[in-house]
Write an enzyme that holds these catalytic residues in place. Sequence first.
Site, PDB file in Angstrom:
ATOM      1  N   CYS A  26       0.745  -1.243   0.000  1.00  0.00           N
ATOM      2  CA  CYS A  26       0.000   0.000   0.000  1.00  0.00           C
ATOM      3  C   CYS A  26       0.786   1.311   0.000  1.00  0.00           C
ATOM      4  CB  CYS A  26      -0.963   0.056   1.165  1.00  0.00           C
ATOM      5  SG  CYS A  26      -1.785  -1.492   1.487  1.00  0.00           S
ATOM      6  N   GLY A  56       0.299  -0.329  -5.085  1.00  0.00           N
ATOM      7  CA  GLY A  56      -0.907  -1.142  -4.938  1.00  0.00           C
ATOM      8  C   GLY A  56      -1.888  -0.833  -6.042  1.00  0.00           C
ATOM      9  N   ASN A 130      -0.075   1.538   5.891  1.00  0.00           N
ATOM     10  CA  ASN A 130       0.885   0.740   5.126  1.00  0.00           C
ATOM     11  C   ASN A 130       1.754  -0.025   6.111  1.00  0.00           C
ATOM     12  OD1 ASN A 130       3.925   1.541   3.286  1.00  0.00           O
ATOM     13  ND2 ASN A 130       2.716  -0.305   3.230  1.00  0.00           N
ATOM     14  N   GLY A 131       1.834  -1.350   5.942  1.00  0.00           N
ATOM     15  CA  GLY A 131       2.669  -2.158   6.835  1.00  0.00           C
ATOM     16  C   GLY A 131       1.870  -3.304   7.416  1.00  0.00           C
ATOM     17  N   CYS A 289      13.058  -0.470   5.566  1.00  0.00           N
ATOM     18  CA  CYS A 289      13.078  -1.622   4.647  1.00  0.00           C
ATOM     19  C   CYS A 289      14.018  -1.351   3.467  1.00  0.00           C
ATOM     20  CB  CYS A 289      11.670  -1.883   4.121  1.00  0.00           C
ATOM     21  SG  CYS A 289      11.618  -3.091   2.792  1.00  0.00           S
ATOM     22  N   TYR A 295      13.583  -2.367  -4.869  1.00  0.00           N
ATOM     23  CA  TYR A 295      12.489  -2.736  -5.765  1.00  0.00           C
ATOM     24  C   TYR A 295      11.204  -1.935  -5.604  1.00  0.00           C
ATOM     25  CZ  TYR A 295       8.940  -5.718  -7.932  1.00  0.00           C
ATOM     26  OH  TYR A 295       7.913  -6.187  -8.690  1.00  0.00           O
ATOM     27  N   SER A 336      12.692  -1.980 -13.091  1.00  0.00           N
ATOM     28  CA  SER A 336      13.318  -1.529 -11.857  1.00  0.00           C
ATOM     29  C   SER A 336      14.814  -1.840 -11.806  1.00  0.00           C
ATOM     30  CB  SER A 336      12.586  -2.109 -10.643  1.00  0.00           C
ATOM     31  OG  SER A 336      12.361  -3.484 -10.814  1.00  0.00           O
ATOM     32  N   ASP A 398      19.453  -8.049 -13.052  1.00  0.00           N
ATOM     33  CA  ASP A 398      18.108  -8.013 -12.461  1.00  0.00           C
ATOM     34  C   ASP A 398      18.232  -7.469 -11.046  1.00  0.00           C
ATOM     35  OD1 ASP A 398      15.401  -8.234 -12.252  1.00  0.00           O
ATOM     36  OD2 ASP A 398      15.304 -10.391 -12.577  1.00  0.00           O
ATOM     37  N   ASP A 399      17.120  -6.930 -10.510  1.00  0.00           N
ATOM     38  CA  ASP A 399      17.216  -6.338  -9.166  1.00  0.00           C
ATOM     39  C   ASP A 399      17.139  -7.390  -8.067  1.00  0.00           C
ATOM     40  OD1 ASP A 399      14.393  -6.833  -9.031  1.00  0.00           O
ATOM     41  OD2 ASP A 399      14.093  -4.931 -10.069  1.00  0.00           O
ATOM     42  N   CYS A 435       9.209 -12.206   5.477  1.00  0.00           N
ATOM     43  CA  CYS A 435       9.058 -10.854   6.023  1.00  0.00           C
ATOM     44  C   CYS A 435       7.810 -10.847   6.895  1.00  0.00           C
ATOM     45  CB  CYS A 435       8.890  -9.850   4.889  1.00  0.00           C
ATOM     46  SG  CYS A 435       8.528  -8.180   5.482  1.00  0.00           S
ATOM     47  N   CYS A 491      16.419  -2.500   7.709  1.00  0.00           N
ATOM     48  CA  CYS A 491      16.006  -3.886   7.867  1.00  0.00           C
ATOM     49  C   CYS A 491      16.494  -4.659   6.636  1.00  0.00           C
ATOM     50  CB  CYS A 491      14.482  -3.995   7.957  1.00  0.00           C
ATOM     51  SG  CYS A 491      13.923  -5.717   8.026  1.00  0.00           S
ATOM     52  N   CYS A 494      14.962 -10.279   5.430  1.00  0.00           N
ATOM     53  CA  CYS A 494      14.676 -11.330   4.442  1.00  0.00           C
ATOM     54  C   CYS A 494      15.972 -11.820   3.784  1.00  0.00           C
ATOM     55  CB  CYS A 494      13.680 -10.838   3.397  1.00  0.00           C
ATOM     56  SG  CYS A 494      14.121  -9.266   2.659  1.00  0.00           S
TER      57      CYS A 494
HETATM   58  S1  SF4 Z   1      12.205  -8.383   5.828  1.00  0.00           S
HETATM   59 FE1  SF4 Z   1      12.883  -7.645   3.790  1.00  0.00          FE
HETATM   60  S2  SF4 Z   1      11.021  -6.942   2.761  1.00  0.00           S
HETATM   61 FE2  SF4 Z   1      10.533  -7.136   4.961  1.00  0.00          FE
HETATM   62  S3  SF4 Z   1      10.879  -5.082   5.816  1.00  0.00           S
HETATM   63 FE3  SF4 Z   1      12.788  -6.235   6.073  1.00  0.00          FE
HETATM   64  S4  SF4 Z   1      14.008  -5.755   4.223  1.00  0.00           S
HETATM   65 FE4  SF4 Z   1      11.889  -5.162   3.819  1.00  0.00          FE
END
Ligand code: SF4
Length: 505
Positions: A26, A56, A130-131, A289, A295, A336, A398-399, A435, A491, A494
Amino acid sequence: MSCPISTRRGTIAYDEEEEHVLHDACGVIGVVSSNLQETEVSSLLCLGMVALQHRGQESAGMATTNGTSLNKHKGMGMVSNIFSEEELKRLAGVAGIGHTRYSTSGVSELVNCQPFIVDSVHGRIALAHNGELVNAGKLRQDVMSRGVGLTSQSDSELILQLLTVKPDKEEGSKPDWPARICHFMSLSQTSYSFVIMVGEEVYAVRDPFGNRPLCLGQVCAPGEDGEDSVSGWVVASESCAFLSMGASYLREVLPGEIVCLRRSGMKTECIVDRPCIPGSNDRKPPAFCIFEYVYFSRADTVHEGQQVYSARFRCGRRLAIEAPVEADIVSTVPESATPAAMGFADQLGLNYVEVLTKNRYVGRTFILPSMRLRRTGVTKKFGLLQENFRGKRVVLVDDSIVRGTTIGNIVRLLKSKGAKEVHVRVASPPLKYPCFMGINIPTHNELIANSKNADQLAESLGADSLVYLSIDGLKTTIQSGVRKEGASGHCMACLNEDYPVSLDF
Ligand code: SF4
């Protein structure tokens, strides 16, 4: 045929050949008029939502107030199809919020469209979010154990219920919204950026870890004396929304900050700190993030003082330093990855040449029925510029690689149509972990990096080589571009399983 993705909140279907199944949940936006015309408020919201459409495309909604009543309109699909001129006139007001949605809870229906609106003793309240609250399960239990019913799985409804209950400490009959929001933030530290409209005020709120983006701007117009004066305040998930709204960017909402946008101006109400690192007096760092850079965000957006395009370009350069290759041309998987491909080419002094064109009119709903068609399915999304790569050694940037479906199809296609060599370079590290902050990532077994290392993957795709950007390479490249005051941090859970908060609740 579609495949299920298990998420914390259920199961959703996705297109099996859709590689970029990392979906952000979102875009949010808000406008408060100082002296805008009332029809301008709804039009500005609509323009901003169109600019945030990439966050979104399943549904969109808007809620505005004219000072006495709250009006709303929501619909499925793209913003431009949902809001007609007549609708925007009906939504004329002095303040409003809007939302573009990608469903993470599986049910893509009007009932789940935002803004969420509740009737309370203090009037109607609207929220766009969002989140994903990492401790939503526990909070839901707490709310329901107080006898409050919840009608959906939505975090937005949960946030509204938590905000509308009067805290024990609150005195008087008038709600202290900043204090209530602070209290909510102490209950849930991540992940959310939201806008909430109460009366003619809009509160812009970003979680203490700053996991999701949110930024502030202003709309200026020439006054009677010829000098520019502020005619409205705006807040949006990404700064790219401001240009199309005729607004100028001011700054990001800080991690943990609550900003109130009133008709008289904009004010920080408070900033909620992150918890301390266990055994230390130092606060945990923010956890923005990092995939917003890789991306999710639009290339012209600015996060932490750096343009997303520039960050991607530098990631491409870093990738070229880490994994150079002898080749004739460097190309991209549009779109991207394009800045990273250009950075890669620039670093090695190679020509950047496009080998694919993208068909922008392919929808996600047309899903190919057989494996044979799915394996060639990349051609429904991309066209080939065969003269550009025939007989050449190609580096394809690629990203990110999620399941390897799309990149595999492209590699096979390029080779079958005359590419001499195809070397894949990925401008982010292997994606391995789920995530819990609002991004849909396929299950552990579906993530190709959990079953094949880079060499094995290159072999299975038919590529001559494949190298990912290192975790340190991504982190240092992004952090070297941060231009902002105060603590920064990202963060990358992932990629490295280092989650910003404990998931043990
Ligand atoms: S886990 Fe990955 S996709 Fe989720 S907030 Fe952290 S960096 Fe972003």
